[in-house]
Scaffold this motif. Structure first.
Motif, PDB file in Angstrom:
ATOM      1  N   ASN A 110       0.931  -1.192  -0.056  1.00 52.58           N
ATOM      2  CA  ASN A 110      -0.012   0.102  -0.089  1.00 52.58           C
ATOM      3  C   ASN A 110       0.885   1.203   0.041  1.00 52.58           C
ATOM      4  O   ASN A 110       0.212   2.515  -0.222  1.00 52.58           O
ATOM      5  CB  ASN A 110      -0.800   0.025   1.193  1.00 52.58           C
ATOM      6  CG  ASN A 110      -0.176   0.206   2.560  1.00 52.58           C
ATOM      7  OD1 ASN A 110       0.902  -0.324   2.634  1.00 52.58           O
ATOM      8  ND2 ASN A 110      -0.924   0.542   3.688  1.00 52.58           N
ATOM      9  N   MET A 111       2.091   1.038   0.053  1.00 54.79           N
ATOM     10  CA  MET A 111       2.986   2.262   0.087  1.00 54.79           C
ATOM     11  C   MET A 111       2.957   3.154  -1.452  1.00 54.79           C
ATOM     12  O   MET A 111       2.890   2.416  -2.263  1.00 54.79           O
ATOM     13  CB  MET A 111       4.554   1.876  -0.060  1.00 54.79           C
ATOM     14  CG  MET A 111       4.673   1.596   1.359  1.00 54.79           C
ATOM     15  SD  MET A 111       6.478   1.424   1.594  1.00 54.79           S
ATOM     16  CE  MET A 111       7.074   0.202   0.752  1.00 54.79           C
ATOM     17  N   ARG A 112       2.637   4.415  -1.255  1.00 52.97           N
ATOM     18  CA  ARG A 112       2.370   5.189  -2.504  1.00 52.97           C
ATOM     19  C   ARG A 112       3.520   5.523  -3.171  1.00 52.97           C
ATOM     20  O   ARG A 112       3.486   5.720  -4.457  1.00 52.97           O
ATOM     21  CB  ARG A 112       1.563   6.202  -2.109  1.00 52.97           C
ATOM     22  CG  ARG A 112       0.055   6.106  -1.628  1.00 52.97           C
ATOM     23  CD  ARG A 112      -0.970   5.248  -2.432  1.00 52.97           C
ATOM     24  NE  ARG A 112      -2.207   5.230  -1.777  1.00 52.97           N
ATOM     25  CZ  ARG A 112      -3.379   5.772  -2.153  1.00 52.97           C
ATOM     26  NH1 ARG A 112      -3.313   6.485  -3.476  1.00 52.97           N
ATOM     27  NH2 ARG A 112      -4.405   5.523  -1.571  1.00 52.97           N
ATOM     28  N   TRP A 113       4.657   5.873  -2.554  1.00 54.79           N
ATOM     29  CA  TRP A 113       5.721   6.361  -3.378  1.00 54.79           C
ATOM     30  C   TRP A 113       6.087   5.727  -4.472  1.00 54.79           C
ATOM     31  O   TRP A 113       6.677   6.481  -5.319  1.00 54.79           O
ATOM     32  CB  TRP A 113       6.935   7.017  -2.336  1.00 54.79           C
ATOM     33  CG  TRP A 113       7.716   6.026  -1.612  1.00 54.79           C
ATOM     34  CD1 TRP A 113       7.516   5.330  -0.539  1.00 54.79           C
ATOM     35  CD2 TRP A 113       8.741   5.154  -2.225  1.00 54.79           C
ATOM     36  NE1 TRP A 113       8.128   3.927  -0.232  1.00 54.79           N
ATOM     37  CE2 TRP A 113       9.005   4.024  -1.277  1.00 54.79           C
ATOM     38  CE3 TRP A 113       9.196   5.134  -3.286  1.00 54.79           C
ATOM     39  CZ2 TRP A 113      10.166   3.177  -1.352  1.00 54.79           C
ATOM     40  CZ3 TRP A 113      10.378   4.143  -3.616  1.00 54.79           C
ATOM     41  CH2 TRP A 113      10.851   3.163  -2.727  1.00 54.79           C
ATOM     42  N   PRO A 114       6.255   4.487  -4.571  1.00 57.73           N
ATOM     43  CA  PRO A 114       6.784   3.808  -5.618  1.00 57.73           C
ATOM     44  C   PRO A 114       5.974   3.972  -6.924  1.00 57.73           C
ATOM     45  O   PRO A 114       6.531   4.006  -8.116  1.00 57.73           O
ATOM     46  CB  PRO A 114       6.736   2.322  -5.260  1.00 57.73           C
ATOM     47  CG  PRO A 114       6.976   2.159  -3.895  1.00 57.73           C
ATOM     48  CD  PRO A 114       6.164   3.523  -3.417  1.00 57.73           C
ATOM     49  N   LEU A 115       4.793   4.615  -6.775  1.00 56.52           N
ATOM     50  CA  LEU A 115       3.945   5.070  -7.912  1.00 56.52           C
ATOM     51  C   LEU A 115       4.698   6.055  -8.696  1.00 56.52           C
ATOM     52  O   LEU A 115       4.446   6.286 -10.064  1.00 56.52           O
ATOM     53  CB  LEU A 115       2.335   5.213  -7.444  1.00 56.52           C
ATOM     54  CG  LEU A 115       1.728   4.068  -6.953  1.00 56.52           C
ATOM     55  CD1 LEU A 115       0.289   4.610  -6.372  1.00 56.52           C
ATOM     56  CD2 LEU A 115       1.180   3.123  -8.161  1.00 56.52           C
ATOM     57  N   ALA A 116       5.252   6.707  -7.865  1.00 54.85           N
ATOM     58  CA  ALA A 116       5.914   8.027  -8.847  1.00 54.85           C
ATOM     59  C   ALA A 116       6.935   7.333  -9.837  1.00 54.85           C
ATOM     60  O   ALA A 116       7.250   7.725 -11.085  1.00 54.85           O
ATOM     61  CB  ALA A 116       6.738   8.827  -7.721  1.00 54.85           C
ATOM     62  N   LEU A 117       7.745   6.325  -9.249  1.00 52.59           N
ATOM     63  CA  LEU A 117       8.651   5.513 -10.352  1.00 52.59           C
ATOM     64  C   LEU A 117       7.880   4.928 -11.552  1.00 52.59           C
ATOM     65  O   LEU A 117       8.277   4.730 -12.697  1.00 52.59           O
ATOM     66  CB  LEU A 117       9.307   4.461  -9.610  1.00 52.59           C
ATOM     67  CG  LEU A 117      10.323   5.005  -8.270  1.00 52.59           C
ATOM     68  CD1 LEU A 117      11.066   3.881  -7.901  1.00 52.59           C
ATOM     69  CD2 LEU A 117      11.296   6.163  -9.047  1.00 52.59           C
ATOM     70  N   TRP A 118       6.673   4.310 -11.128  1.00 53.03           N
ATOM     71  CA  TRP A 118       5.460   3.526 -12.207  1.00 53.03           C
ATOM     72  C   TRP A 118       5.328   4.884 -12.967  1.00 53.03           C
ATOM     73  O   TRP A 118       5.406   4.525 -14.182  1.00 53.03           O
ATOM     74  CB  TRP A 118       4.591   2.975 -11.160  1.00 53.03           C
ATOM     75  CG  TRP A 118       3.733   2.222 -12.110  1.00 53.03           C
ATOM     76  CD1 TRP A 118       3.931   0.798 -12.238  1.00 53.03           C
ATOM     77  CD2 TRP A 118       2.669   2.541 -12.897  1.00 53.03           C
ATOM     78  NE1 TRP A 118       2.691   0.346 -12.989  1.00 53.03           N
ATOM     79  CE2 TRP A 118       1.870   1.515 -13.783  1.00 53.03           C
ATOM     80  CE3 TRP A 118       2.113   3.851 -13.286  1.00 53.03           C
ATOM     81  CZ2 TRP A 118       0.680   1.428 -14.415  1.00 53.03           C
ATOM     82  CZ3 TRP A 118       0.937   3.932 -14.084  1.00 53.03           C
ATOM     83  CH2 TRP A 118       0.408   2.738 -14.519  1.00 53.03           C
ATOM     84  N   ASN A 119       4.855   5.850 -12.514  1.00 52.41           N
ATOM     85  CA  ASN A 119       4.456   6.712 -13.341  1.00 52.41           C
ATOM     86  C   ASN A 119       5.453   7.246 -14.448  1.00 52.41           C
ATOM     87  O   ASN A 119       5.345   7.492 -15.677  1.00 52.41           O
ATOM     88  CB  ASN A 119       3.704   8.294 -12.663  1.00 52.41           C
ATOM     89  CG  ASN A 119       2.615   7.867 -11.944  1.00 52.41           C
ATOM     90  OD1 ASN A 119       1.924   6.800 -12.002  1.00 52.41           O
ATOM     91  ND2 ASN A 119       2.258   8.857 -10.972  1.00 52.41           N
ATOM     92  N   ALA A 120       6.720   7.295 -13.928  1.00 56.05           N
ATOM     93  CA  ALA A 120       7.813   7.891 -14.769  1.00 56.05           C
ATOM     94  C   ALA A 120       8.237   6.922 -15.801  1.00 56.05           C
ATOM     95  O   ALA A 120       8.433   7.488 -16.952  1.00 56.05           O
ATOM     96  CB  ALA A 120       9.160   8.070 -13.964  1.00 56.05           C
ATOM     97  N   VAL A 121       7.794   5.749 -15.719  1.00 58.65           N
ATOM     98  CA  VAL A 121       7.918   4.833 -16.863  1.00 58.65           C
ATOM     99  C   VAL A 121       6.948   4.314 -17.637  1.00 58.65           C
ATOM    100  O   VAL A 121       6.980   4.224 -18.718  1.00 58.65           O
ATOM    101  CB  VAL A 121       8.450   3.250 -16.042  1.00 58.65           C
ATOM    102  CG1 VAL A 121       8.647   2.091 -17.018  1.00 58.65           C
ATOM    103  CG2 VAL A 121       9.561   3.430 -15.064  1.00 58.65           C
ATOM    104  N   PHE A 122       5.843   4.415 -17.006  1.00 59.02           N
ATOM    105  CA  PHE A 122       4.627   3.839 -17.697  1.00 59.02           C
ATOM    106  C   PHE A 122       3.564   4.726 -18.124  1.00 59.02           C
ATOM    107  O   PHE A 122       2.608   4.430 -19.179  1.00 59.02           O
ATOM    108  CB  PHE A 122       3.994   2.733 -16.904  1.00 59.02           C
ATOM    109  CG  PHE A 122       4.759   1.446 -16.572  1.00 59.02           C
ATOM    110  CD1 PHE A 122       5.246   0.856 -17.595  1.00 59.02           C
ATOM    111  CD2 PHE A 122       5.068   1.122 -15.474  1.00 59.02           C
ATOM    112  CE1 PHE A 122       6.198  -0.377 -17.511  1.00 59.02           C
ATOM    113  CE2 PHE A 122       5.981   0.157 -15.017  1.00 59.02           C
ATOM    114  CZ  PHE A 122       6.462  -0.749 -16.244  1.00 59.02           C
TER     115      PHE A 122
END
Length: 454
Positions: free
Chosen positions: A168-180
């Motif tokens: 449920n940690m949200r910060w990895p989504l920043a990396l996801w957004n940058a890639v996808f």
């Protein structure tokens, strides 16, 4: 994507994100810029701008996800099941404490197009911001005017997700957004006519058709966000349904449909090839039927320009009348599922599997009967189809649920019969596959309604 696949993805991605965390902190903590930074919000937007915003909200089908049949429009609360756990749609009414009433235009733009809330936390990509990233500035401004000045404020706290730590940690989504996730607005193609351009914009952007109809990768990312890839809109398994190809595939896509057929399907929810069911019924009830004829024709024009993949799709479908011999009274015992088909299915879909015009869809040659993925065949037979409401009138013909009438074996037999008869090449269904979907799905609502936006 299966739960097993998702766990594998988490096992790979989470440690990488944790290890790389310190070196990518700037990606995680920085606030993405918006073209509306420093732009003052209009206190009194024009009636024309608000009306345009309401139409864009219909194109984007905002009401379907951010509402429930038992709550006010846009107040949130809809549960979205994922293999990681449930998440809940948020309140996007202009309530200042529980909704988005304190959002500036730039805050709104960042949430809609970039997946970043006003307090900086990242949104799950269940919010289709990878597609909404293509929205024009004019449409974002219109949406903002509509939500802030025409949608009634509703005080309703948004529910927290049920995804366990550490997923449920949200910060990895920043990396996801940058890639996808794409962040550029839609770019017209000079070589295409204006109707194609409009259709491409709607499909790729506000319509977010790829969210369901494009296959996803290991990280649950859409494998393509536009027609530059042949994977775009090539069909995908999602939420217990198989969203078929929207490309020119003659068996599992729109290859046998004309532009007029596509227009009719989106406008009325049915045509000679199919009737909306599953998630598409919700999209029709709340979105596509409200689109202008010009926009529907543009969408049809764009979709019919997308080529199919004969290697993936196989030889074009041809009806095989020889299958009907197995339905003869003295032959049914030799064909598992034939007797069940005659008792439960033939009165509507016809003994020849060709349906009843636009009112009852054919099973012979249907995308769900030709696709290797059998989820839609099982799901709609187990749970029936949601009621289709066109122009405010509920439909008179709908698929009933058979979960209480047929055992797993009986359902597997009849679906295997359908998916291998009349030239269908979808293949068989196993009882365990029926059992798995039976346990994680529930009957479609028989009281589906058009959610009134205001």
């Amino acid at each position: 994507m299966t739960k097993r696949t998702l766990k594998k993805a988490a096992a790979i991605l989470l440690p990488v994100c944790l290890i790389a965390g310190s070196s990518v902190a700037w990606v995680v903590t920085r606030t993405p810029s918006s073209p509306f930074d420093g732009v003052a919000s209009s206190e009194k937007p024009s009636a024309e701008l608000i009306a345009r915003g309401e139409y864009v909200a219909r194109l984007s089908d905002c009401v379907a996800c951010h509402s429930t049949p038992r709550s006010a429009p846009f107040a949130g609360g809809l549960e979205m099941a994922t293999p990681m756990g449930s998440i809940f749609a948020t309140n996007i009414t202009p309530d200042k404490e529980t909704g988005i009433g304190s959002y500036s235009l730039a805050d709104f733009d960042r949430a809609v197009r970039l997946g970043v809330a006003s307090d900086g936390h990242r949104l799950y990509p269940a919010m289709p911001y990878p597609s909404y990233g293509k929205l024009s500035q004019e449409d974002v401004s219109a949406l903002y005017a509509y939500f802030m000045h025409a949608v009634p404020a509703v005080r309703q706290e948004s529910k927290h997700s049920e995804i366990p730590w550490p997923l449920n940690m949200r910060w990895p989504l920043a990396l996801w957004n940058a890639v996808f996730s794409g962040t550029d607005s839609f770019q017209p193609q000079a070589s295409r006519d204006p109707q194609w351009q409009r259709g491409a914009y709607i499909v790729q952007g506000p319509g977010h058709c790829g969210s369901c109809h494009t296959p996803r990768g290991l990280a649950m990312n859409e494998k393509a966000l536009d027609d530059s890839s042949p994977l775009y809109l090539s069909g995908a398994l999602l939420d217990g349904w198989y969203a078929p190809s929207l490309r020119g595939d003659s068996n599992t896509g729109l290859g046998r449909w004309s532009e007029g057929d596509v227009h009719q399907f989106l406008k009325t929810g049915r045509n000679k090839h199919a009737v909306v069911f599953g998630s598409m019924a919700e999209a029709f009830n709340n979105s596509t039927q409200f689109m202008t004829d010009d926009d529907l024709k543009a969408v049809a024009h764009y979709l019919k320009s997308l080529p199919g993949d004969p290697e993936r799709d196989g030889p074009p479908y041809e009806y095989d009348a020889a299958s009907n011999r197995s339905l003869a009274l003295d032959q049914r015992a030799n064909f598992p599922g034939a007797q069940t088909f005659m008792a439960k299915c033939s009165s509507c879909h016809g003994e020849d599997g060709r349906g009843q015009g636009q009112w009852v869809p054919p099973l012979a040659g249907s995308a769900s009967s030709m696709a290797k993925e059998n989820a839609s065949s099982i799901n709609v037979t187990l749970n029936g189809s949601a009621r289709v409401v066109a122009d405010g009138v509920p439909d008179a013909y709908r698929m009933p649920p058979f979960r209480k009438q047929l055992s797993d074996q009986e359902m597997a037999d009849v679906l295997t019969f359908v998916r291998t008869s009349w030239g269908n090449r979808g293949g068989g269904v196993k009882p365990d596959e029926v059992k798995e979907l039976r346990e994680r799905t529930s009957p479609a609502s028989s009281n589906a309604i058009i959610l009134q936006m205001r």
